[in-house]
Design a protein around this motif. Structure first.
Motif, PDB file in Angstrom:
ATOM      1  N   ARG A  16       0.837  -1.207   0.000  1.00 43.76           N
ATOM      2  CA  ARG A  16       0.000   0.000   0.000  1.00 43.76           C
ATOM      3  C   ARG A  16       0.866   1.250   0.000  1.00 43.76           C
ATOM      4  N   LEU A  17       1.957   1.219   0.762  1.00 39.09           N
ATOM      5  CA  LEU A  17       2.876   2.353   0.791  1.00 39.09           C
ATOM      6  C   LEU A  17       3.511   2.579  -0.575  1.00 39.09           C
ATOM      7  N   LEU A  35       5.887  12.778   2.252  1.00 37.95           N
ATOM      8  CA  LEU A  35       5.770  11.502   2.950  1.00 37.95           C
ATOM      9  C   LEU A  35       4.468  11.442   3.758  1.00 37.95           C
ATOM     10  N   ARG A  36       4.046  12.576   4.277  1.00 33.36           N
ATOM     11  CA  ARG A  36       2.783  12.593   5.020  1.00 33.36           C
ATOM     12  C   ARG A  36       1.615  12.245   4.107  1.00 33.36           C
ATOM     13  N   THR A  37       1.637  12.787   2.905  1.00 33.79           N
ATOM     14  CA  THR A  37       0.571  12.482   1.949  1.00 33.79           C
ATOM     15  C   THR A  37       0.611  11.011   1.565  1.00 33.79           C
ATOM     16  N   ILE A  38       1.806  10.493   1.366  1.00 32.08           N
ATOM     17  CA  ILE A  38       1.951   9.080   1.020  1.00 32.08           C
ATOM     18  C   ILE A  38       1.362   8.205   2.122  1.00 32.08           C
ATOM     19  N   CYS A  39       1.692   8.508   3.363  1.00 33.96           N
ATOM     20  CA  CYS A  39       1.180   7.720   4.490  1.00 33.96           C
ATOM     21  C   CYS A  39      -0.334   7.863   4.626  1.00 33.96           C
ATOM     22  N   VAL A  44      -1.752   4.584   6.647  1.00 33.64           N
ATOM     23  CA  VAL A  44      -0.814   4.123   7.676  1.00 33.64           C
ATOM     24  C   VAL A  44      -0.164   5.340   8.343  1.00 33.64           C
ATOM     25  N   THR A  45       0.513   5.099   9.441  1.00 34.19           N
ATOM     26  CA  THR A  45       1.230   6.156  10.146  1.00 34.19           C
ATOM     27  C   THR A  45       2.621   6.328   9.538  1.00 34.19           C
ATOM     28  N   THR A  46       3.248   7.459   9.847  1.00 34.24           N
ATOM     29  CA  THR A  46       4.627   7.652   9.374  1.00 34.24           C
ATOM     30  C   THR A  46       5.557   6.640  10.023  1.00 34.24           C
TER      31      THR A  46
END
Length: 212
Positions: A16-17, A35-39, A44-46
């Motif tokens: 998913r990541l 990275l926040r948008t990706i998570c 999921v969390t960072t």
């Protein structure tokens, strides 16, 4: 069973990541990707991201590494074969050999379109930002060796400038076709036209070189 279920869950999270990262990199490029948008988009969390990937660079690397290595291996095999052939003959190989290889590259692109789109168009700021230039540099080196075997004592036609230019237009012609987002069938047809044109120009230079 519990351990197996945990591994499966981890693999699902990792996938998913990667899917979320791929969309983010394609939309915003490596440098501006969040990275926040990706998570958030992966749900999921960072902390989960850092469990699998050290940083944004490692995440991008996971997406493009295999495709990048495969492209370089295809180029290596093709140029090594040409080098071997031309070390034993001064006759030009059949043009269909070049066309087949170019079409193999096109087909590979369409089979791994996302990874190669990331490499060629979205990698600025990453460790892969010079991937295109690395290909050109590799071709310059191998083409220089091949031409040296074909044409003895020529530094007038196939000088350093010519060899760099020939290598660069090979790569740029390929990327130009891909930039139009043709269907694979159209791209395969177009690369035949491009290779025919480039080969004609090369043959003209070759004839001039062997006369010198």
């Amino acid at each position: 069973l519990c351990a197996g279920g945990e591994r499966m869950q981890q693999e699902t999270t990792r996938e998913r990541l990667l899917e979320s990262a791929s969309r983010e990199f394609l939309s915003n490029g490596y440098q501006k990707a969040s990275l926040r948008t990706i998570c958030r988009n992966a749900g999921v969390t960072t902390g989960a991201l850092y469990f699998f990937f050290k940083d944004k660079s490692a995440l991008f690397h996971a997406l493009v590494k295999d495709a990048a290595e495969a492209v370089m291996q295809m180029l290596y095999q093709h140029t090594s074969f040409e080098e071997e052939v031309y070390s034993n003959t001064d006759q030009l190989m059949d043009m269909e050999h070049d066309i087949r290889f170019a079409q193999e590259l096109i087909s590979f692109y369409y089979a791994h379109e996302t990874a190669l789109e990331l490499l060629f168009n979205c990698s600025w700021g990453s460790a892969y930002q010079d991937f295109t230039e690395q290909i050109i540099a590799y071709l310059v080196k191998r083409n220089t060796k091949i031409i040296s075997a074909m044409v003895k004592d020529d530094d007038t036609v196939f000088n350093a400038c010519t060899l760099h230019w020939l290598s660069q237009i090979q790569v740029e012609a390929f990327l130009h076709i891909l930039s139009h987002h043709y269907s694979q069938e159209q791209a395969l047809h177009q690369i035949r036209i491009v290779v025919t044109f480039l080969r004609g120009g090369f043959e003209g230079l070759y004839q001039q070189a062997v006369k010198n």
